[in-house]
Design a protein around this motif. Structure first.
Motif, PDB file in Angstrom:
ATOM      1  N   ASN A   1       6.643   1.080  12.155  1.00 12.54           N
ATOM      2  CA  ASN A   1       6.041  -0.251  12.020  1.00 12.54           C
ATOM      3  C   ASN A   1       6.142  -0.754  10.580  1.00 12.54           C
ATOM      4  OD1 ASN A   1       5.287  -0.708  14.650  1.00 12.54           O
ATOM      5  ND2 ASN A   1       3.337   0.357  14.410  1.00 12.54           N
TER       6      ASN A   1
ATOM      7  N   ASP B   1       5.539   9.879  18.548  1.00  7.17           N
ATOM      8  CA  ASP B   1       6.430   9.171  19.474  1.00  7.17           C
ATOM      9  C   ASP B   1       7.580  10.103  19.839  1.00  7.17           C
ATOM     10  OD1 ASP B   1       7.982   5.865  19.394  1.00  7.17           O
ATOM     11  OD2 ASP B   1       8.418   7.616  20.634  1.00  7.17           O
TER      12      ASP B   1
ATOM     13  N   ARG C   1       0.812   4.642  -2.567  1.00  9.11           N
ATOM     14  CA  ARG C   1       0.678   6.031  -2.098  1.00  9.11           C
ATOM     15  C   ARG C   1       1.806   6.925  -2.591  1.00  9.11           C
ATOM     16  NH1 ARG C   1      -1.333   3.474   2.756  1.00  9.11           N
ATOM     17  NH2 ARG C   1      -3.533   4.011   2.977  1.00  9.11           N
TER      18      ARG C   1
ATOM     19  N   GLY D   1       6.409   5.827  10.166  1.00 12.14           N
ATOM     20  CA  GLY D   1       6.901   4.696   9.390  1.00 12.14           C
ATOM     21  C   GLY D   1       7.612   3.583  10.112  1.00 12.14           C
TER      22      GLY D   1
ATOM     23  N   ASN E   1      16.387   5.196  14.773  1.00  8.73           N
ATOM     24  CA  ASN E   1      15.870   6.526  15.139  1.00  8.73           C
ATOM     25  C   ASN E   1      16.862   7.638  14.797  1.00  8.73           C
ATOM     26  OD1 ASN E   1      14.412   4.716  17.623  1.00  8.73           O
ATOM     27  ND2 ASN E   1      13.177   6.095  16.408  1.00  8.73           N
TER      28      ASN E   1
ATOM     29  N   SER F   1       0.843  -1.214   0.000  1.00  3.48           N
ATOM     30  CA  SER F   1       0.000   0.000   0.000  1.00  3.48           C
ATOM     31  C   SER F   1       0.875   1.260   0.000  1.00  3.48           C
ATOM     32  CB  SER F   1      -0.901   0.004   1.228  1.00  3.48           C
ATOM     33  OG  SER F   1      -0.114   0.042   2.397  1.00  3.48           O
TER      34      SER F   1
ATOM     35  N   LYS G   1      -4.334   7.413  14.912  1.00  4.58           N
ATOM     36  CA  LYS G   1      -5.612   6.947  14.341  1.00  4.58           C
ATOM     37  C   LYS G   1      -6.688   6.776  15.418  1.00  4.58           C
ATOM     38  CE  LYS G   1      -3.421   2.334  13.798  1.00  4.58           C
ATOM     39  NZ  LYS G   1      -1.987   2.655  13.865  1.00  4.58           N
TER      40      LYS G   1
HETATM   41  N1  NDP Z   1      12.122   2.828  17.409  1.00  4.78           N
HETATM   42  C1  NDP Z   1      10.937   3.388  17.174  1.00  4.78           C
HETATM   43  O1  NDP Z   1      10.806   4.591  17.064  1.00  4.78           O
HETATM   44  C2  NDP Z   1       9.730   2.512  17.048  1.00  4.78           C
HETATM   45  C3  NDP Z   1       8.484   3.113  17.005  1.00  4.78           C
HETATM   46  N2  NDP Z   1       7.365   2.326  16.870  1.00  4.78           N
HETATM   47  C4  NDP Z   1       6.012   2.874  16.804  1.00  4.78           C
HETATM   48  O2  NDP Z   1       5.624   2.824  15.433  1.00  4.78           O
HETATM   49  C5  NDP Z   1       4.534   3.728  15.244  1.00  4.78           C
HETATM   50  C6  NDP Z   1       4.741   4.469  13.956  1.00  4.78           C
HETATM   51  O3  NDP Z   1       4.870   3.494  12.975  1.00  4.78           O
HETATM   52  P1  NDP Z   1       3.981   3.671  11.636  1.00  4.78           P
HETATM   53  O4  NDP Z   1       4.477   2.651  10.673  1.00  4.78           O
HETATM   54  O5  NDP Z   1       3.980   5.091  11.208  1.00  4.78           O
HETATM   55  O6  NDP Z   1       2.535   3.382  12.161  1.00  4.78           O
HETATM   56  P2  NDP Z   1       1.500   2.334  11.599  1.00  4.78           P
HETATM   57  O7  NDP Z   1       1.937   0.975  11.878  1.00  4.78           O
HETATM   58  O8  NDP Z   1       0.198   2.771  12.121  1.00  4.78           O
HETATM   59  O9  NDP Z   1       1.603   2.550  10.025  1.00  4.78           O
HETATM   60  C7  NDP Z   1       1.102   3.723   9.424  1.00  4.78           C
HETATM   61  C8  NDP Z   1      -0.130   3.260   8.678  1.00  4.78           C
HETATM   62  O10 NDP Z   1      -0.862   4.372   8.255  1.00  4.78           O
HETATM   63  C9  NDP Z   1      -1.606   4.003   7.092  1.00  4.78           C
HETATM   64  N3  NDP Z   1      -1.626   5.137   6.202  1.00  4.78           N
HETATM   65  C10 NDP Z   1      -2.751   5.795   5.859  1.00  4.78           C
HETATM   66  N4  NDP Z   1      -2.479   6.827   5.059  1.00  4.78           N
HETATM   67  C11 NDP Z   1      -1.130   6.833   4.891  1.00  4.78           C
HETATM   68  C12 NDP Z   1      -0.235   7.683   4.184  1.00  4.78           C
HETATM   69  N5  NDP Z   1      -0.656   8.746   3.471  1.00  4.78           N
HETATM   70  N6  NDP Z   1       1.089   7.413   4.238  1.00  4.78           N
HETATM   71  C13 NDP Z   1       1.548   6.353   4.953  1.00  4.78           C
HETATM   72  N7  NDP Z   1       0.752   5.487   5.647  1.00  4.78           N
HETATM   73  C14 NDP Z   1      -0.577   5.739   5.619  1.00  4.78           C
HETATM   74  C15 NDP Z   1      -0.917   2.781   6.501  1.00  4.78           C
HETATM   75  O11 NDP Z   1      -1.826   1.713   6.617  1.00  4.78           O
HETATM   76  P3  NDP Z   1      -2.266   0.899   5.320  1.00  4.78           P
HETATM   77  O12 NDP Z   1      -1.156   1.053   4.326  1.00  4.78           O
HETATM   78  O13 NDP Z   1      -2.432  -0.470   5.832  1.00  4.78           O
HETATM   79  O14 NDP Z   1      -3.523   1.572   4.896  1.00  4.78           O
HETATM   80  C16 NDP Z   1       0.240   2.498   7.421  1.00  4.78           C
HETATM   81  O15 NDP Z   1       0.366   1.138   7.707  1.00  4.78           O
HETATM   82  C17 NDP Z   1       4.550   4.645  16.420  1.00  4.78           C
HETATM   83  O16 NDP Z   1       3.469   4.321  17.259  1.00  4.78           O
HETATM   84  C18 NDP Z   1       5.852   4.304  17.125  1.00  4.78           C
HETATM   85  O17 NDP Z   1       5.735   4.521  18.524  1.00  4.78           O
HETATM   86  C19 NDP Z   1       7.447   0.969  16.741  1.00  4.78           C
HETATM   87  C20 NDP Z   1       8.667   0.355  16.782  1.00  4.78           C
HETATM   88  C21 NDP Z   1       9.898   1.070  16.978  1.00  4.78           C
END
Ligand code: NDP
Ligand code: HMG
Length: 424
Positions: free
Chosen positions: A179, A274, A147, A177, A207, A143, A323
């Motif tokens: 996750n 975060d 995008r 990003g 990070n 996905s 979300k």
């Molecule tokens: N070391 C660190 O900093 C770590 C941090 N984290 C945590 O990870 C989280 C952030 O990870 P992140 O991957 O952002 O979160 P998510 O896992 O929630 O992924 C973002 C999701 O947003 C959806 N999405 C909807 N619109 C968009 C867009 N325009 N661009 C990109 N994605 C979009 C996508 O879902 P879809 O494509 O399925 O629709 C995507 O999977 C935070 O909570 C953080 O605390 C976790 C591990 C380590």
């Protein structure tokens, strides 16, 4: 008697609160606080959820970034942070506001291999298959490519002692990003395992987001920096000196940077980001040349004070807790942002505004006057002073031997009495 915490996470909310109450000998009134701040929709955000822990949220004002005026929600428990951000922003607004530079927004993740007899040779094999590995990464989160994002490049770094890091650079679009990247990294690690017969030691986002830098710049005519009896030109010179000290001395740099992160963390929390990830990346970037230094720099040529702050600030406006956090979503509306880059630009500007206000206070009146001024301001307001009465009440409070609520209420009553007599 220690309670039984086995499978605590499988107990329901009532059982959990009862165990805590018993373990901590809580009164019924204390236990009632869990209910008072309980939010059912937050049950699933974290583990072993007990209750919410509200923090104050205020608004920084006067922030002009690239010609646009923003009001900035900030979540913090520390007095004077929001006042300082607004104060610094107001000074810069009168000079035309902040300009920002944001060249790219790519998150970096790494796969680490260990016990390699010839890391360079392994690196060469991996580099030769980079294009195929980028495809594996994209297939792990299709996905994102739809995008307009996705895996952009791959880099290898020989770390020494038989370790090799394979770095993946990903355009994560509107998300922070982590996750997404972690799922992509695990898929690539499997492919590398097949290719090199080497199982990865680990694969995780980094990070140290050096491919997601954003910079704020401001140029302030020294006259705008005048503070009480301190002429603007002198204030500018002293701010530049304080900046130099933060470049030379880690003891000073640490506090200088804490001041900057006062503002950035407060906006990160208000936007559902975060902040721990941002803190670690920012402080790591402060050591980029081997010594821990001030994150910002200030210089003065006698006419203008020039300020710069560049940091890795990979934030998201979707994903993570955003979300399910309606206030974080509402705050995006208040900020008036469309992209994650817009949020990064505001955050780095707030950090520089915070820093300007802090340094200006430190090199002139000292930090306490502002703090005391704020404390007395909030005391006068708490005692019922109107904005019109505030200046006189503050003057009298600063001279009063006691500065408590009763004294303040007495001063307000006397002022109103005098006014009535004058009006009659
Ligand atoms: N070391 C660190 O900093 C770590 C941090 N984290 C945590 O990870 C989280 C952030 O990870 P992140 O991957 O952002 O979160 P998510 O896992 O929630 O992924 C973002 C999701 O947003 C959806 N999405 C909807 N619109 C968009 C867009 N325009 N661009 C990109 N994605 C979009 C996508 O879902 P879809 O494509 O399925 O629709 C995507 O999977 C935070 O909570 C953080 O605390 C976790 C591990 C380590
Ligand atoms: C505290 C001030 C702003 C007072 O400074 P002041 O000059 O008395 O303020 P002012 O009354 O002239 O007001 C100027 C503007 O400041 C803002 N402002 C002013 N008062 C308020 C208030 N009550 N609530 C909200 N905003 C306020 C507001 O924008 C106002 O504009 P106006 O609205 O009047 O047009 C100033 O002394 C200051 O900026 N101090 C720095 C405080 C600070 O940095 N606090 C952070 C905690 S200390 C820390 O952790 C960081 C540090 C210091 O250690 C970092 C380092 O060491 O480098």
């Amino acid at each position: 008697m220690t309670a039984d915490f086995r499978h605590f996470y499988q107990k329901n909310w009532a059982e959990r609160t009862a165990i805590v109450a018993q373990q901590a000998h809580l009164t019924p009134a204390e236990q009632a606080l869990f209910k008072q701040y309980y939010l059912p929709q937050h049950h699933e955000i974290i583990e072993n959820y007990l209750t919410d822990y509200p923090l104050p949220m205020g608004l920084a004002v006067n922030l002009v970034v690239d010609g646009v005026d923003h009001i900035v929600p900030m979540v913090t428990e520390e007095p004077s942070v929001i006042a300082a951000a607004s104060n610094g922003a107001k000074i810069v607004k009168r000079a035309g506001g902040f300009t920002t530079v944001l060249n790219q927004r790519e998150m970096i993740g790494q796969i680490v291999l260990e016990q390699l007899s010839d890391p360079a040779a392994t690196a060469a094999v991996i580099e030769a298959h980079a294009a195929a590995l980028l495809k594996v990464a994209d297939a792990a989160h299709p996905s994102l490519k739809k995008r307009g994002g996705g895996a952009r490049r791959l880099r290898t770094r020989v770390l020494g002692q038989g370790y090799l890091s394979i770095d993946l650079f990903v355009d994560v679009q509107a998300a922070m990003g982590a996750n997404m990247l972690n799922s992509m990294l695990e898929a690539v690690a499997k492919s590398i395992g097949v290719m090199t017969k080497q199982d990865a030691l680990l694969s995780i986002l980094s990070n140290y987001a050096t491919a997601s830098l954003v910079k704020a710049i401001c140029d302030i005519p020294v006259g705008l920096l005048q503070a009480g009896r301190y002429a603007g030109k002198l204030v500018a010179q002293k701010i530049a000196s304080a900046s130099t000290v933060a470049q030379l001395d880690p003891y000073r740099a640490t506090t200088h940077n804490k001041g900057i992160m006062n503002g950035i963390d407060a906006v990160a929390i208000a936007s559902g980001n975060d902040w721990r990830a941002l803190e670690s990346g920012a402080h790591a970037y402060a050591v980029k040349d081997g010594q821990y230094r001030g994150m910002s720099t200030w210089t003065s040529d006698g006419r203008m004070l020039h300020g710069e702050l560049e940091l890795p600030l990979p934030v998201g406006i979707v994903g993570g807790s955003i979300k399910i956090n309606e206030l974080a979503q509402l705050n995006q509306r208040i900020l008036g942002i469309q992209t994650a880059g817009d949020l990064e630009r505001i955050m780095v500007a707030i950090g520089l505004a915070q820093n300007l206000a802090a340094l200006r206070a430190l090199v002139t009146t000292g930090i306490q006057q502002g703090h005391m001024h704020l404390q007395l301001k909030s005391l006068a307001m708490a005692a019922g002073a109107t904005p019109e009465e505030l200046p006189v009440i503050l003057q009298r409070l600063e001279l009063a031997s006691q500065q408590d609520l009763a004294t303040t209420q007495q001063l307000i009553a006397e002022l109103r009495q005098t006014k009535e007599e004058t009006d009659d």
